[in-house]
Scaffold this motif. Sequence first.
Motif, PDB file in Angstrom:
ATOM      1  N   ARG A  69      38.332 -15.570  11.989  1.00  0.00           N
ATOM      2  CA  ARG A  69      37.459 -16.702  11.646  1.00  0.00           C
ATOM      3  C   ARG A  69      37.565 -16.991  10.142  1.00  0.00           C
ATOM      4  O   ARG A  69      37.653 -18.146   9.732  1.00  0.00           O
ATOM      5  CB  ARG A  69      36.006 -16.413  12.023  1.00  0.00           C
ATOM      6  N   GLY A  70      37.586 -15.950   9.343  1.00  0.00           N
ATOM      7  CA  GLY A  70      37.712 -16.137   7.898  1.00  0.00           C
ATOM      8  C   GLY A  70      39.040 -16.757   7.508  1.00  0.00           C
ATOM      9  O   GLY A  70      39.097 -17.647   6.646  1.00  0.00           O
ATOM     10  N   LEU A  71      40.113 -16.301   8.131  1.00  0.00           N
ATOM     11  CA  LEU A  71      41.427 -16.868   7.830  1.00  0.00           C
ATOM     12  C   LEU A  71      41.500 -18.331   8.270  1.00  0.00           C
ATOM     13  O   LEU A  71      42.106 -19.166   7.582  1.00  0.00           O
ATOM     14  CB  LEU A  71      42.525 -16.049   8.498  1.00  0.00           C
ATOM     15  N   LEU A  72      40.902 -18.659   9.399  1.00  0.00           N
ATOM     16  CA  LEU A  72      40.891 -20.044   9.863  1.00  0.00           C
ATOM     17  C   LEU A  72      40.025 -20.913   8.962  1.00  0.00           C
ATOM     18  O   LEU A  72      40.307 -22.096   8.769  1.00  0.00           O
ATOM     19  CB  LEU A  72      40.418 -20.131  11.312  1.00  0.00           C
ATOM     20  N   GLU A  79      36.785 -19.726   1.458  1.00  0.00           N
ATOM     21  CA  GLU A  79      37.353 -18.490   0.924  1.00  0.00           C
ATOM     22  C   GLU A  79      37.371 -17.408   1.998  1.00  0.00           C
ATOM     23  O   GLU A  79      36.318 -17.044   2.527  1.00  0.00           O
ATOM     24  CB  GLU A  79      36.510 -18.016  -0.265  1.00  0.00           C
ATOM     25  N   PRO A  80      38.569 -16.881   2.347  1.00  0.00           N
ATOM     26  CA  PRO A  80      38.623 -15.818   3.362  1.00  0.00           C
ATOM     27  C   PRO A  80      38.185 -14.478   2.766  1.00  0.00           C
ATOM     28  O   PRO A  80      38.225 -14.285   1.550  1.00  0.00           O
ATOM     29  CB  PRO A  80      40.097 -15.774   3.754  1.00  0.00           C
ATOM     30  N   GLU A  81      37.761 -13.584   3.625  1.00  0.00           N
ATOM     31  CA  GLU A  81      37.421 -12.239   3.172  1.00  0.00           C
ATOM     32  C   GLU A  81      38.697 -11.528   2.766  1.00  0.00           C
ATOM     33  O   GLU A  81      39.736 -11.650   3.432  1.00  0.00           O
ATOM     34  CB  GLU A  81      36.713 -11.467   4.275  1.00  0.00           C
ATOM     35  N   ALA A  82      38.625 -10.769   1.693  1.00  0.00           N
ATOM     36  CA  ALA A  82      39.815 -10.102   1.153  1.00  0.00           C
ATOM     37  C   ALA A  82      40.422  -9.110   2.143  1.00  0.00           C
ATOM     38  O   ALA A  82      41.634  -8.920   2.170  1.00  0.00           O
ATOM     39  CB  ALA A  82      39.463  -9.391  -0.152  1.00  0.00           C
ATOM     40  N   GLY A  83      39.620  -8.489   2.989  1.00  0.00           N
ATOM     41  CA  GLY A  83      40.123  -7.470   3.907  1.00  0.00           C
ATOM     42  C   GLY A  83      40.700  -7.999   5.208  1.00  0.00           C
ATOM     43  O   GLY A  83      41.182  -7.219   6.028  1.00  0.00           O
ATOM     44  N   ALA A  84      40.679  -9.318   5.411  1.00  0.00           N
ATOM     45  CA  ALA A  84      41.130  -9.892   6.683  1.00  0.00           C
ATOM     46  C   ALA A  84      42.593  -9.556   6.997  1.00  0.00           C
ATOM     47  O   ALA A  84      42.890  -9.114   8.108  1.00  0.00           O
ATOM     48  CB  ALA A  84      40.897 -11.396   6.707  1.00  0.00           C
TER      49      ALA A  84
END
Length: 183
Positions: A69-72, A79-84
């Motif tokens: 979801r963050g990458l999408l 802003e995506p989560e760094a750990g994705a």
Amino acid sequence: MAKKDEAPGCLELVRAFVNTYAVDLGTDELDTRGAWHRWLVNRGLLPAGARLPTEPERQRALALREALRGLLGAHNGLEPEAGAPALLAGAADRAKLTLRFEPDGSGRLEPTATGFDAALGRIVAAAYQAQSDGTWPRLKTCHDETCRWSFYDSSKNGSRTWCNMDVCGNRCKVRLFRARALS
């Protein structure tokens, strides 16, 4: 969601997986181990007789879903989560994704692991395939922070922002209007 929001090919699996949690309603199709098992069986990712996933396995699936979801969201300027990326890489490692070739020479990633790890691996492989075929950037999450529904942007120039202009787009525009009026 309307049919126009469905993603092409294997990317639809990623969209459906991300949309198992409706942020605006707080409903989760994977809220129990049994529900997660049924979801996988219904999509042909696990045989019906497979064991139920453990709670840690279900939690890994939920973490992967939110990483996706963050990458999408990043496809929509968020802003995506760094750990994705690390979460996706971990799922790919556990699935033991391997490149396989078809008789026509086309390649695909296929999990060599079994069970739950293979099922998650197929979701990760679908995301990778979409990156390879160029459809990945068109899968987005709604820009409305109260929604975050995943949709496929089939607009001509790929500039769609909301899953539904009449609902989320209007809601966002009203919030902006009110904020300007109050300032």
